[in-house]
Design a protein around this motif. Structure first.
Motif, PDB file in Angstrom:
ATOM      1  N   SER A 162      -0.983  23.184 -21.695  1.00 51.95           N
ATOM      2  CA  SER A 162      -2.264  22.485 -21.724  1.00 51.95           C
ATOM      3  C   SER A 162      -2.094  21.095 -22.321  1.00 51.95           C
ATOM      4  O   SER A 162      -1.228  20.870 -23.170  1.00 51.95           O
ATOM      5  N   PRO A 163      -2.899  20.133 -21.834  1.00 54.24           N
ATOM      6  CA  PRO A 163      -3.832  20.317 -20.720  1.00 54.24           C
ATOM      7  C   PRO A 163      -3.081  20.353 -19.394  1.00 54.24           C
ATOM      8  O   PRO A 163      -1.882  20.082 -19.354  1.00 54.24           O
ATOM      9  N   GLN A 164      -3.793  20.646 -18.337  1.00 55.71           N
ATOM     10  CA  GLN A 164      -3.164  20.645 -17.015  1.00 55.71           C
ATOM     11  C   GLN A 164      -2.818  19.231 -16.604  1.00 55.71           C
ATOM     12  O   GLN A 164      -1.797  18.996 -15.964  1.00 55.71           O
TER      13      GLN A 164
ATOM     14  N   SER B 215      -0.393   7.084 -27.691  1.00 53.98           N
ATOM     15  CA  SER B 215       0.496   8.216 -27.944  1.00 53.98           C
ATOM     16  C   SER B 215      -0.218   9.482 -27.489  1.00 53.98           C
ATOM     17  O   SER B 215      -1.451   9.557 -27.524  1.00 53.98           O
ATOM     18  N   THR B 216       0.536  10.437 -27.055  1.00 56.28           N
ATOM     19  CA  THR B 216      -0.064  11.640 -26.502  1.00 56.28           C
ATOM     20  C   THR B 216       0.788  12.869 -26.812  1.00 56.28           C
ATOM     21  O   THR B 216       1.959  12.735 -27.189  1.00 56.28           O
ATOM     22  N   ASN B 217       0.178  14.007 -26.699  1.00 51.14           N
ATOM     23  CA  ASN B 217       0.944  15.230 -26.887  1.00 51.14           C
ATOM     24  C   ASN B 217       0.332  16.342 -26.064  1.00 51.14           C
ATOM     25  O   ASN B 217      -0.858  16.298 -25.732  1.00 51.14           O
TER      26      ASN B 217
ATOM     27  N   TYR C 162       5.217  21.735 -28.988  1.00 49.13           N
ATOM     28  CA  TYR C 162       4.503  20.499 -28.676  1.00 49.13           C
ATOM     29  C   TYR C 162       5.499  19.470 -28.145  1.00 49.13           C
ATOM     30  O   TYR C 162       6.626  19.367 -28.644  1.00 49.13           O
ATOM     31  N   LEU C 163       5.054  18.724 -27.169  1.00 50.50           N
ATOM     32  CA  LEU C 163       5.814  17.568 -26.704  1.00 50.50           C
ATOM     33  C   LEU C 163       4.981  16.334 -27.019  1.00 50.50           C
ATOM     34  O   LEU C 163       3.795  16.275 -26.680  1.00 50.50           O
TER      35      LEU C 163
ATOM     36  N   THR D 186       2.204  20.037 -17.401  1.00 45.36           N
ATOM     37  CA  THR D 186       1.153  19.077 -17.725  1.00 45.36           C
ATOM     38  C   THR D 186       1.480  17.809 -16.956  1.00 45.36           C
ATOM     39  O   THR D 186       2.580  17.249 -17.104  1.00 45.36           O
ATOM     40  N   ARG D 187       0.531  17.395 -16.142  1.00 48.14           N
ATOM     41  CA  ARG D 187       0.740  16.188 -15.340  1.00 48.14           C
ATOM     42  C   ARG D 187       0.204  14.994 -16.110  1.00 48.14           C
ATOM     43  O   ARG D 187      -0.989  14.886 -16.355  1.00 48.14           O
ATOM     44  N   LEU D 188       1.095  14.105 -16.499  1.00 46.50           N
ATOM     45  CA  LEU D 188       0.735  12.925 -17.275  1.00 46.50           C
ATOM     46  C   LEU D 188       0.722  11.689 -16.396  1.00 46.50           C
ATOM     47  O   LEU D 188       1.675  11.439 -15.654  1.00 46.50           O
ATOM     48  N   GLN D 189      -0.350  10.934 -16.513  1.00 52.84           N
ATOM     49  CA  GLN D 189      -0.427   9.662 -15.807  1.00 52.84           C
ATOM     50  C   GLN D 189      -0.744   8.579 -16.829  1.00 52.84           C
ATOM     51  O   GLN D 189      -1.728   8.698 -17.581  1.00 52.84           O
ATOM     52  N   VAL D 190       0.102   7.560 -16.890  1.00 52.48           N
ATOM     53  CA  VAL D 190      -0.077   6.469 -17.840  1.00 52.48           C
ATOM     54  C   VAL D 190      -0.468   5.215 -17.067  1.00 52.48           C
ATOM     55  O   VAL D 190       0.281   4.737 -16.214  1.00 52.48           O
TER      56      VAL D 190
END
Lengths: 113, 108
Positions: free
Chosen positions: B7-9, B18-20, B74-75, B102-106
Motif C-alpha cells: 500500500s498504497p496501490q 519524499s515518499t514511502n 517500508y520503502l 505500488t505504482r509511483l509517479q513523480v
C-alpha cells in the motif's frame, strides 16, 4: 555478462498455434524462474528450476503449458495450443541462490489473437 | 498462500517530495524479503535483500527497513525524481510470491 536473455521479445500468434518462449539464464546461476505478468493478476510464478530440475510447477495454469530446461544455459516455455487468455508478458529470471535477488530478462510479450 | 499486501496501490508525488510505501506480510516463518523496482516496459530490477528484523538498507536516495515481528517493510524515497517513477514490488523468495506493487509517479 549479457544478463538474462529471452527470445522472442514479441510474439503474435493465432489461437490454437503452438508458442515457444526461450530463455538463457546468467551463467553460473543455479535457479531459473518463469513468470507471467498480466494486468489483472500481476506477476505470477509459473515454474522454477534448480540445477535444471523442475522444483515447483504448481503455478502452471494448465496442461497446455510445459517448460523444460535441457541444460544449464537454456530453458523453454511452451504453450500448445495457445488461447487469447494466454496473452501476457512472460518473464524469465535467474538467481545464483534463493537468498539473493533474481535477475530478470526483458520479457516476451505474447499476443494470441 | 502467503497474504502479501502493498500500500498504497498508486502514488502521485511532486518532484522533490519524499515518499514511502509499505509491504505487509504475516510475521510467522519469515525468511527474507526482496524489493524490486519495475519501470514500465522494462524488467524488474532487484533493489534490496532484507533478512533480519531491524534491517535497514540504502541505495542512493532509496532506503528500506524491515520489521519481521510486526510483519512489514517500508520503502522510502527521499527527494523523488521523475526517473523514480516505477512500480515497486516486494517479494518473498522462499515462497516465490510477489506483492501487487505500488505504482509511483513523480511529476516534474
Amino acid at each position: 555478462d549479457a544478463g538474462v536473455i529471452q527470445s522472442p521479445r514479441h510474439e503474435v500468434t493465432e489461437m490454437g498455434q503452438e508458442v515457444t518462449l526461450r530463455c538463457k539464464p546468467i551463467s553460473g546461476h543455479d535457479y531459473l524462474f518463469w513468470y507471467r505478468q498480466t494486468m489483472m493478476r500481476g506477476l505470477e510464478l509459473l515454474i522454477y528450476f534448480n540445477n535444471n530440475v523442475p522444483i515447483d510447477d504448481s503455478g502452471m495454469p494448465e496442461d497446455r503449458f510445459s517448460a523444460k530446461m535441457p541444460n544449464a544455459s537454456f530453458s523453454t516455455l511452451k504453450i500448445q495450443p495457445s488461447e487469447p487468455r494466454d496473452s501476457a508478458v512472460y518473464f524469465c529470471a535467474s538467481a545464483p541462490g534463493t537468498g539473493g535477488g533474481q535477475f530478470f530478462g526483458p520479457g516476451t510479450r505474447l499476443t494470441v489473437l | 498462500i502467503l497474504n502479501v499486501e502493498q500500500s498504497p496501490q498508486s502514488l502521485h508525488v511532486q518532484e522533490g517530495d519524499s515518499t514511502n510505501f509499505t509491504c505487509s506480510f504475516p510475521s510467522s516463518n519469515f525468511y527474507a524479503l526482496h524489493w524490486y523496482r519495475w519501470e514500465t516496459a522494462k524488467s524488474p530490477e532487484a533493489l534490496f535483500v532484507m533478512t533480519l528484523n531491524g534491517d535497514e538498507k540504502k541505495k542512493g536516495r532509496i532506503s528500506a527497513t524491515l520489521n519481521t515481528k510486526e510483519g512489514y517493510s517500508y520503502l522510502y524515497i527521499k527527494g523523488s525524481q521523475p526517473e523514480d517513477s516505477a512500480t515497486y514490488l516486494c517479494a518473498f523468495p522462499d515462497k516465490l510470491i510477489f506483492g501487487t506493487g505500488t505504482r509511483l509517479q513523480v511529476f516534474p
